[in-house]
Design a protein around this motif. Structure first.
Motif, PDB file in Angstrom:
ATOM      1  N   ALA A  14       0.862  -1.186   0.000  1.00 10.75           N
ATOM      2  CA  ALA A  14       0.000   0.000   0.000  1.00 10.75           C
ATOM      3  C   ALA A  14       0.898   1.237   0.000  1.00 10.75           C
ATOM      4  CB  ALA A  14      -0.903   0.017   1.224  1.00 10.75           C
ATOM      5  N   ARG A  19      -1.531   3.554   5.281  1.00  9.53           N
ATOM      6  CA  ARG A  19      -0.989   2.302   4.755  1.00  9.53           C
ATOM      7  C   ARG A  19      -0.991   1.178   5.785  1.00  9.53           C
ATOM      8  NH1 ARG A  19       4.696   4.168   3.222  1.00  9.53           N
ATOM      9  NH2 ARG A  19       4.386   5.011   5.297  1.00  9.53           N
ATOM     10  N   THR A  22      -4.514  -0.018   6.510  1.00  9.02           N
ATOM     11  CA  THR A  22      -5.018  -0.759   5.354  1.00  9.02           C
ATOM     12  C   THR A  22      -4.445  -2.170   5.335  1.00  9.02           C
ATOM     13  OG1 THR A  22      -5.315   1.259   4.065  1.00  9.02           O
ATOM     14  CG2 THR A  22      -5.121  -0.803   2.832  1.00  9.02           C
ATOM     15  N   GLY A  84     -10.825  -2.279   0.080  1.00 12.85           N
ATOM     16  CA  GLY A  84      -9.800  -1.354   0.563  1.00 12.85           C
ATOM     17  C   GLY A  84      -9.649  -0.115  -0.299  1.00 12.85           C
ATOM     18  N   THR A  96      -4.123   2.101  -2.850  1.00 10.52           N
ATOM     19  CA  THR A  96      -4.442   1.953  -1.432  1.00 10.52           C
ATOM     20  C   THR A  96      -4.113   0.548  -0.965  1.00 10.52           C
ATOM     21  OG1 THR A  96      -6.710   1.366  -2.018  1.00 10.52           O
ATOM     22  CG2 THR A  96      -6.290   3.667  -1.414  1.00 10.52           C
ATOM     23  N   LEU A  97      -4.218  -0.440  -1.863  1.00 13.28           N
ATOM     24  CA  LEU A  97      -3.970  -1.826  -1.476  1.00 13.28           C
ATOM     25  C   LEU A  97      -3.649  -2.654  -2.707  1.00 13.28           C
ATOM     26  CD1 LEU A  97      -3.956  -4.010   0.754  1.00 13.28           C
ATOM     27  CD2 LEU A  97      -6.407  -4.308   0.344  1.00 13.28           C
TER      28      LEU A  97
END
Length: 165
Positions: A14, A19, A22, A84, A96-97
């Motif tokens: 991430a 981060r 997540t 996510g 983000t992921l």
């Protein structure tokens, strides 16, 4: 007859938003997948983006024991990415992921939707270092030497959710 359990190694990354939160949420979701148990989780690593822009990544690798078939596991991981906030505006976009199946037992898979072992595994320090931490036999020393120029840092004391570290 129940499906046979297989060891699989999943890369987590991430570089947008919170981060660590997540990755913790993703790890919990992975552990809750049907027929799946988290075996071990690597340390957290900070790394510069490779072939991309954006902020630095947090990365890790998780070893699973799963009865999910490879494509079913991929579908579940992509659902976790979507939850996510993952978007795919272009290749190697900040994210983000990111969840990738790196290795699935001893299987070699090459389909339009899934390639295992991961096709760029040997080119990425952010995958090789945490994978070598968990499964040194899967990462030849030459592969680690080949990515030694990539900026990566092991974060000394990762804190994972649910007591998994």
């Amino acid at each position: 007859m129940a499906p046979e359990a297989v060891s699989a190694w999943i890369g987590l990354g991430a570089n947008l938003g919170d981060r660590l939160a997540t990755l913790r949420t993703a790890l919990s979701a992975i552990g809750a997948l049907p027929g799946t148990r988290v075996q071990r989780v690597s340390s957290l690593y900070g790394s510069a983006p490779v072939d991309a822009g954006g902020p630095d990544y947090l990365n890790a690798v998780v070893q699973l024991c799963t009865t999910l078939a490879p494509h079913a596991l991929l579908a579940q991981l992509q659902a976790i990415e979507q939850a996510g906030g993952r978007e795919r505006p272009y290749r190697n976009a900040p994210r983000t992921l990111d969840l990738d199946i790196l290795v699935y037992g001893d299987q070699v898979i090459d389909t339009p939707t899934l390639t295992v072992p991961h096709p760029r595994l040997q080119e990425r320090a952010f995958v090789l270092y945490p994978l070598a931490e968990l499964a040194p036999a899967l990462v030849p020393a030459k592969q680690l030497a080949d990515v030694a120029v990539q900026r990566i840092e092991r974060i000394a004391e990762p804190v994972w959710a649910d007591g998994v570290a």
